[in-house]
Scaffold this active site. Structure first.
Site, PDB file in Angstrom:
ATOM      1  N   CYS A  18       0.871  -1.181   0.000  1.00  0.00           N
ATOM      2  CA  CYS A  18       0.000   0.000   0.000  1.00  0.00           C
ATOM      3  C   CYS A  18       0.901   1.222   0.000  1.00  0.00           C
ATOM      4  CB  CYS A  18      -0.901   0.009   1.235  1.00  0.00           C
ATOM      5  SG  CYS A  18      -2.240   1.224   1.098  1.00  0.00           S
ATOM      6  N   CYS A  46      -0.141   4.242   1.675  1.00  0.00           N
ATOM      7  CA  CYS A  46      -0.548   5.250   2.670  1.00  0.00           C
ATOM      8  C   CYS A  46       0.516   5.555   3.720  1.00  0.00           C
ATOM      9  CB  CYS A  46      -1.872   4.865   3.328  1.00  0.00           C
ATOM     10  SG  CYS A  46      -1.789   3.374   4.337  1.00  0.00           S
ATOM     11  N   LYS A 103     -12.466  -4.493   2.078  1.00  0.00           N
ATOM     12  CA  LYS A 103     -11.867  -3.671   3.116  1.00  0.00           C
ATOM     13  C   LYS A 103     -12.773  -2.477   3.339  1.00  0.00           C
ATOM     14  CE  LYS A 103      -7.724  -1.109   4.279  1.00  0.00           C
ATOM     15  NZ  LYS A 103      -6.389  -0.723   3.858  1.00  0.00           N
ATOM     16  N   GLU A 141     -16.683  -7.620  -4.720  1.00  0.00           N
ATOM     17  CA  GLU A 141     -15.254  -7.276  -4.628  1.00  0.00           C
ATOM     18  C   GLU A 141     -14.397  -8.548  -4.575  1.00  0.00           C
ATOM     19  OE1 GLU A 141     -13.620  -4.489  -4.733  1.00  0.00           O
ATOM     20  OE2 GLU A 141     -15.098  -2.909  -4.412  1.00  0.00           O
ATOM     21  N   LYS A 168     -11.861  -7.468   6.066  1.00  0.00           N
ATOM     22  CA  LYS A 168     -11.233  -6.607   7.063  1.00  0.00           C
ATOM     23  C   LYS A 168     -12.128  -5.405   7.327  1.00  0.00           C
ATOM     24  CE  LYS A 168      -7.383  -3.556   7.407  1.00  0.00           C
ATOM     25  NZ  LYS A 168      -6.402  -2.877   6.657  1.00  0.00           N
TER      26      LYS A 168
HETATM   27  C1  PBG Z   1      -3.442   0.204   4.747  1.00  0.00           C
HETATM   28  C2  PBG Z   1      -3.807  -0.636   5.914  1.00  0.00           C
HETATM   29  C3  PBG Z   1      -4.512  -0.231   7.063  1.00  0.00           C
HETATM   30  C4  PBG Z   1      -4.591  -1.350   7.894  1.00  0.00           C
HETATM   31  C5  PBG Z   1      -3.911  -2.384   7.254  1.00  0.00           C
HETATM   32  N1  PBG Z   1      -3.459  -1.927   6.035  1.00  0.00           N
HETATM   33  C6  PBG Z   1      -5.020   1.084   7.466  1.00  0.00           C
HETATM   34  C7  PBG Z   1      -6.009   1.826   6.722  1.00  0.00           C
HETATM   35  O1  PBG Z   1      -6.596   1.415   5.727  1.00  0.00           O
HETATM   36  O2  PBG Z   1      -6.203   2.958   7.168  1.00  0.00           O
HETATM   37  C8  PBG Z   1      -5.277  -1.382   9.225  1.00  0.00           C
HETATM   38  C9  PBG Z   1      -4.919  -2.521  10.096  1.00  0.00           C
HETATM   39  C10 PBG Z   1      -5.305  -2.344  11.512  1.00  0.00           C
HETATM   40  O3  PBG Z   1      -6.092  -1.448  11.897  1.00  0.00           O
HETATM   41  O4  PBG Z   1      -4.818  -3.148  12.318  1.00  0.00           O
HETATM   42  N2  PBG Z   1      -2.111   0.040   4.384  1.00  0.00           N
END
Ligand code: PBG
Length: 332
Positions: free
Chosen positions: A120, A122, A203, A241, A256
């Site tokens: 990812c 972010c 997600k 999805e 998730k």
């Molecule tokens: C994005 C990602 C997130 C989590 C896992 N991968 C955060 C988001 O989408 O803001 C969250 C996992 C957690 O809360 O334990 N790379």
């Protein structure tokens, strides 16, 4: 006709009989432990928002992974916190990026544990969004629109760099359309067809990621992720999805968060034959920890109950910060 009276003798049945008829069991074999890795040496910084979660540097992480391995945990999932963030999230796909270095070090020094990487942007972008920003809608909520094609290219580069560093599996979590296909193609074209993709298929835009964003320093600087993460109110969309990810070549699909989405886990499990993972996210973990700290509930029992529920709903694999604690409990 006379039938013998078979009453459930719950109160009198011994624990052995209960074991015999138990429908669900949580095993260490199905757990993945997430870790956060950052630059530096000897780092073991507790994350303020979540008791029991730390940021490690590569050297201390190797020790933690070794400990997880000796508890019988089959896999770890790595998240990187780069030294510098920029608009393009270049730390995500740098050859000497933090995750790449961590993977190499673990593969060199720890045997018998699989290394999975989160794919990812972010954590690596200065704006904290999961991809390349195309435009920001000028309203009070500053809605963010991502450039999907440009994002796919960077995600593919990231996954490839993780595979080159030695990752055993990659896990794209950006929710960019076509991310599984783009990553699969990049891996196949570069002789990594043996590296599976665990897709974050459904997600949700969830409040339960709160503590994670503090741990990974990845909170969006403006706007939110609702334009690319799913609406918690939707269930059938999750099935669509997941179907797309299966078509695109996912090897494992994921739901998730887990606890507030047990119905989604059950639905996805019923529809697809691929192994199903569920992410018991940071907020779910933090809730149990916080309540236990206040003396409101028994932490071990609550943790086991949560994990058993996720299993019962249909998850084959559970990604959870409870992994080491539960492994110790189960190994007793
Ligand atoms: C994005 C990602 C997130 C989590 C896992 N991968 C955060 C988001 O989408 O803001 C969250 C996992 C957690 O809360 O334990 N790379």
């Amino acid at each position: 006709m006379h039938y013998p009276l078979y009453r459930p003798k719950r109160m009198r049945a011994s624990e052995s009989l209960r074991r015999l008829v138990r429908e669900t069991s949580v095993s260490v074999d199905s757990l993945i432990m997430p870790f956060f890795v950052r630059e530096g040496k000897g780092v073991r910084t507790p994350v303020a928002s979540v008791p029991g979660i730390f940021q490690f540097s590569v050297d201390t992480l190797v020790k933690e992974v070794r400990a997880a391995q000796s508890l019988g945990i089959p896999a770890v999932l790595l998240f990187g916190i780069p030294g510098v963030k920029d608009r393009a999230g270049s730390g995500a796909y740098a050859q000497d990026g933090i995750v790449q270095k961590a993977v190499t070090a673990i593969k060199e020094r720890v045997r018998g544990i699989a290394v999975v990487t989160d794919v990812c942007l972010c954590e690596y972008t200065s704006h904290g969004h999961c991809g390349v920003i195309k435009k920001v809608v000028k309203s009070s909520s500053r809605q963010v629109v991502l450039d999907n094609e440009a994002t796919l290219e960077l995600l593919a580069l990231t996954a490839l760099s993780h595979a080159q560093a030695g990752a055993d599996m990659v896990a794209p979590s950006a929710m960019a359309d076509g991310q599984v296909r783009a990553i699969r193609a990049a891996l196949d074209d570069n002789d990594f067809s043996g590296v599976p993709v665990m897709a974050y298929s459904a997600k949700y835009a969830s409040a339960f990621y709160g503590p994670f964003r503090q741990a990974a320093g990845s909170a969006p600087q403006f706007g939110d992720r609702r334009s690319y993460q799913m609406d918690p109110a939707n269930a059938r969309e999750a099935v669509r999805e997941a179907a797309l990810d299966v078509q695109e070549g996912a090897d494992i699909i994921m739901v998730k968060p887990a606890l507030a989405y047990l119905d989604i886990i059950a639905k996805v499990k019923e529809r697809f034959d691929l192994p199903l993972a569920a992410y018991n996210v940071s907020g779910e973990f933090a809730m149990v920890k916080a309540a236990a700290r206040q003396g409101m509930l028994d932490e071990k029992r609550a943790a086991l109950e949560v994990l058993a529920a996720i299993k019962r709903a249909g998850a084959d694999i559970i990604i959870t910060y409870f992994a080491p604690q539960i492994a110790k409990l189960l190994n007793k």
